[in-house]
Design an enzyme around this catalytic site. Structure first.
Site, PDB file in Angstrom:
ATOM      1  N   GLY A  48      10.203   1.043   1.752  1.00 59.00           N
ATOM      2  CA  GLY A  48       9.840   0.161   0.653  1.00 59.00           C
ATOM      3  C   GLY A  48       8.462   0.402   0.052  1.00 59.00           C
ATOM      4  CG  ASP A 108      10.921 -12.365   3.606  1.00 58.68           C
ATOM      5  OD1 ASP A 108      10.554 -13.492   3.254  1.00 58.68           O
ATOM      6  OD2 ASP A 108      12.125 -12.040   3.648  1.00 58.68           O
TER       7      ASP A 108
HETATM    8  P1  IMP Z   1       9.902  -9.346   7.232  1.00 55.83           P
HETATM    9  O1  IMP Z   1       9.946  -8.657   8.572  1.00 55.83           O
HETATM   10  O2  IMP Z   1      10.779 -10.561   7.202  1.00 55.83           O
HETATM   11  O3  IMP Z   1       8.510  -9.644   6.756  1.00 55.83           O
HETATM   12  O4  IMP Z   1      10.621  -8.387   6.224  1.00 55.83           O
HETATM   13  C1  IMP Z   1       9.976  -7.371   5.648  1.00 55.83           C
HETATM   14  C2  IMP Z   1      10.929  -6.370   5.067  1.00 55.83           C
HETATM   15  O5  IMP Z   1      12.121  -6.978   4.524  1.00 55.83           O
HETATM   16  C3  IMP Z   1      10.230  -5.747   3.897  1.00 55.83           C
HETATM   17  O6  IMP Z   1       9.466  -4.651   4.310  1.00 55.83           O
HETATM   18  C4  IMP Z   1      11.380  -5.393   2.977  1.00 55.83           C
HETATM   19  O7  IMP Z   1      11.852  -4.111   3.304  1.00 55.83           O
HETATM   20  C5  IMP Z   1      12.428  -6.439   3.256  1.00 55.83           C
HETATM   21  N1  IMP Z   1      12.403  -7.510   2.243  1.00 55.83           N
HETATM   22  C6  IMP Z   1      11.921  -8.772   2.357  1.00 55.83           C
HETATM   23  N2  IMP Z   1      12.062  -9.472   1.210  1.00 55.83           N
HETATM   24  C7  IMP Z   1      12.645  -8.618   0.337  1.00 55.83           C
HETATM   25  C8  IMP Z   1      13.037  -8.739  -1.058  1.00 55.83           C
HETATM   26  O8  IMP Z   1      12.872  -9.777  -1.742  1.00 55.83           O
HETATM   27  N3  IMP Z   1      13.607  -7.637  -1.614  1.00 55.83           N
HETATM   28  C9  IMP Z   1      13.807  -6.469  -0.924  1.00 55.83           C
HETATM   29  N4  IMP Z   1      13.436  -6.312   0.357  1.00 55.83           N
HETATM   30  C10 IMP Z   1      12.868  -7.375   0.987  1.00 55.83           C
HETATM   31 MG    MG Z   2       9.549  -2.639   4.090  1.00 50.13          MG
END
Ligand code: IMP
Ligand code: MG
Length: 187
Positions: A48, A108
């Site tokens: 990403g 996120d």
């Molecule tokens: P976390 O571990 O929940 O913080 O998720 C992080 C990962 O989830 C990010 O690096 C993204 O790859 C993916 N992610 C979280 N939100 C989104 C979104 O709105 N669109 C696309 N990918 C997301």
């Molecule tokens: Mg990511």
């Protein structure tokens, strides 16, 4: 290659490519001021952060920086996180005593970054800071505060500028709110 109408995919354009580049230039200035005279390793969390990594590091005016990559997977397709983090490609280089800036597309829940920081701390860098291009502050469940944040955003599913659904849409130049109905035509 499949053709699509941009209006089918997009509910709303959140950040245009111009707005993104202006913000990145500001972040690069901050980083340069904070790390004057220091050896910095920028660590991109694939896939990403590919866009923010390449645009940000090209705004840094010294070539004495290192670019590194790890690949983690949290989302296994679709819009929902599994909560499980898999290290697909790990960091092989020696970062002992170096100043590390993790470059992440979006914070996120924070589970991905928490796991990554745990792994990296064992490699004894001098410091670890985080740059999150985007953050959904209402969702963050862990004690992680990025030193650099591009934009805080609402809890909507975003694509473009590196962010994907099912590995697609990463090459859109703007960050847009995704219209899940658009997925139906890919089923
Ligand atoms: P976390 O571990 O929940 O913080 O998720 C992080 C990962 O989830 C990010 O690096 C993204 O790859 C993916 N992610 C979280 N939100 C989104 C979104 O709105 N669109 C696309 N990918 C997301
Ligand atoms: Mg990511």
């Amino acid at each position: 290659m499949r053709h699509y109408q941009i209006s089918e995919l997009v509910k709303e354009v959140l950040f245009t490519k111009e707005e993104i580049q202006l913000r990145i230039a500001e972040l690069a200035k901050e980083i340069e001021a904070d790390y004057k005279g220091k050896d910095v390793v920028f660590l991109s969390v694939l896939k990403g952060s590919i866009m923010i990594m390449t645009d940000l590091t090209r705004c840094i005016s010294t070539p004495y920086i290192e670019l590194e990559f790890v690949q983690l997977e949290t989302y296994h397709g679709g819009l929902a996180s599994t909560g499980e983090v898999e290290v697909v490609t790990e960091l092989k280089s020696d970062i002992t005593g170096k100043e590390l800036i993790i470059v992440e597309d979006i914070l996120d829940s924070g589970i991905t970054l928490e796991k990554l920081c745990e792994i990296l701390a064992k490699k004894n860098p001098k410091s670890i800071e985080i740059l999150a291009f985007l953050r959904k502050p209402m969702n963050v469940k862990v004690d992680i505060v990025p030193k650099y944040i591009g934009f805080d955003v609402d809890d909507k599913f975003l694509v473009g500028y590196g962010l994907d659904v099912d590995q697609k849409f990463r090459n859109l130049e703007d960050v847009v709110v995704f219209n899940p109905d658009a997925l139906k035509q890919y089923e």
